[in-house]
Design a protein around this motif. Structure first.
Motif, short mmCIF file in Angstrom:
data_model
loop_
_atom_site.label_atom_id
_atom_site.label_comp_id
_atom_site.label_asym_id
_atom_site.label_seq_id
_atom_site.Cartn_x
_atom_site.Cartn_y
_atom_site.Cartn_z
N PHE A 1 -0.26 -9.63 -2.68
CA PHE A 1 0.55 -9.01 -1.62
C PHE A 1 0.13 -9.58 -0.26
O PHE A 1 -1.03 -9.90 -0.03
CB PHE A 1 0.35 -7.49 -1.61
CG PHE A 1 1.08 -6.77 -2.71
CD1 PHE A 1 1.60 -7.44 -3.82
CD2 PHE A 1 1.25 -5.38 -2.66
CE1 PHE A 1 2.27 -6.76 -4.82
CE2 PHE A 1 1.92 -4.70 -3.66
CZ PHE A 1 2.43 -5.39 -4.75
N TYR B 1 2.28 -5.29 3.11
CA TYR B 1 1.81 -4.12 2.37
C TYR B 1 0.78 -3.34 3.19
O TYR B 1 0.81 -2.11 3.22
CB TYR B 1 1.21 -4.53 1.03
CG TYR B 1 0.74 -3.33 0.22
CD1 TYR B 1 1.67 -2.42 -0.28
CD2 TYR B 1 -0.61 -3.09 -0.01
CE1 TYR B 1 1.26 -1.30 -1.00
CE2 TYR B 1 -1.03 -1.98 -0.72
CZ TYR B 1 -0.09 -1.09 -1.21
OH TYR B 1 -0.50 0.02 -1.91
N PHE C 1 6.51 -7.61 0.08
CA PHE C 1 5.09 -7.96 0.22
C PHE C 1 4.82 -9.41 -0.21
O PHE C 1 3.70 -9.75 -0.61
CB PHE C 1 4.21 -7.00 -0.56
CG PHE C 1 4.65 -5.57 -0.51
CD1 PHE C 1 4.90 -4.95 0.72
CD2 PHE C 1 4.88 -4.84 -1.67
CE1 PHE C 1 5.32 -3.63 0.78
CE2 PHE C 1 5.32 -3.52 -1.62
CZ PHE C 1 5.54 -2.91 -0.39
#
Length: 310
Positions: free
Chosen positions: A175, A179, A292
């Motif tokens: 990610f 995120y 993300f």
């Protein structure tokens, strides 16, 4: 260090905190052990005597007498387990929660008064020394389930939630910073404006170190709670921490009157999804998306809190 050194420290510390001073109303009308049992019931609202016995290493007869006293005082209710008729579920009543909150408040005030006598410059050294004691005495033996404590967040814990979510999801799933931004907004919203009667955060602590977390917040849908940010540190997995966190979240939501609990996750989080299924969550919808920095399949899960309870 000798045995006498440790015994001397124990005598000193019990005197400092007043553990043996029965003239002080710290836990009155309950003993220190009874107060500890209440503490465990607050953090595991639906449990049974066998669980408490293992958690606290108490004699079965002694624990039975404590629970009988609590029941007589109107602090708990005992009902048959839906899954095992040989077990009886122990649930705190409203009076039980009020009593536990009062004892916790007294304990907090006592520790606060103790800390007030310690110069601010010395407090980090005191905290480090306490952590060293826990770490050294835990070295050489594997952690046990009963070593894990669920507690409310303290100073710095909300920041820890953001940092560890960002670090672990980047390491495990690639990610990006989007995120971390999402988690930071969720945590900031909770910190700035939450109803303590309807929303709560739990931190799982192992030997003085935060190793897990979960949040219960109000959802936009009326009567619904939302489970958010379940996380367990990799080196603490296998101790049932995720299961305990979800159980605490679900029990809290049910106890305060929510009709349902919902959550959003992604299909790559297989371990978390198994925990949700174990607690009765049902997959409602799923949809591919790119977030993300990676391609994911998002999932919405729902739990009816008014259905059959364990």
């Amino acid at each position: 260090m000798t045995v006498q050194d440790i015994r001397s420290f124990n005598r000193f510390y019990t005197n400092v905190i007043g553990a043996l001073d029965y003239s002080r109303p710290l836990y009155a009308p309950y003993t220190l052990t009874e107060a500890r049992v209440l503490y465990e019931l607050v953090h595991s609202p639906r449990t049974d005597a066998a669980d408490l016995r293992a958690e606290l290493s108490l004699d079965a007869g002694y624990l039975s007498r404590i629970l009988a006293k609590f029941e007589q005082d109107g602090l708990i209710e005992r009902t048959p387990s839906a899954k095992d008729s040989r077990r009886r579920r122990i649930t705190l009543t409203a009076r039980g929660r009020e009593t536990a909150d009062l004892l916790d408040e007294r304990s907090g005030q006592a520790v606060g008064s103790l800390l007030a006598t310690v110069p601010a410059a010395e407090r980090p050294r005191l905290s480090e020394a306490m952590g060293t004691i826990q770490e050294v005495l835990s070295t050489g033996r594997p952690p046990r389930r009963e070593d894990v404590v669920l507690r409310e967040p303290g100073p710095g814990d909300l920041g820890w939630i953001v940092q560890r979510n960002a670090a672990l999801y980047t390491a495990d799933y690639g990610f990006n910073l989007d995120y971390e931004g999402l988690v930071a907004r969720i945590v900031a919203d909770y910190a700035e404006d939450h109803d303590p009667h309807l929303e709560r955060v739990w931190i799982a602590e192992l030997h003085g170190r935060a190793v897990g977390c979960i949040m219960c917040v109000r959802d936009e849908a009326p009567g619904a709670a939302r489970l958010r940010l379940l996380l367990v540190e990799p080196d603490a997995r296998g101790l049932g921490i995720g299961d305990r966190l979800v159980r605490a979240c679900v029990d809290f939501a049910r106890d305060v009157g929510y009709r349902e609990m919902v959550l959003w996750t992604n299909d790559i989080l297989s371990s978390a999804r198994r925990i949700y299924q174990h607690h009765g969550f049902v997959l409602v919808t799923e949809k591919p998306h790119r977030s993300f920095g990676v391609d994911l399949v998002g999932q919405d899960w729902r739990l009816d809190l008014q259905g059959t309870q364990d």
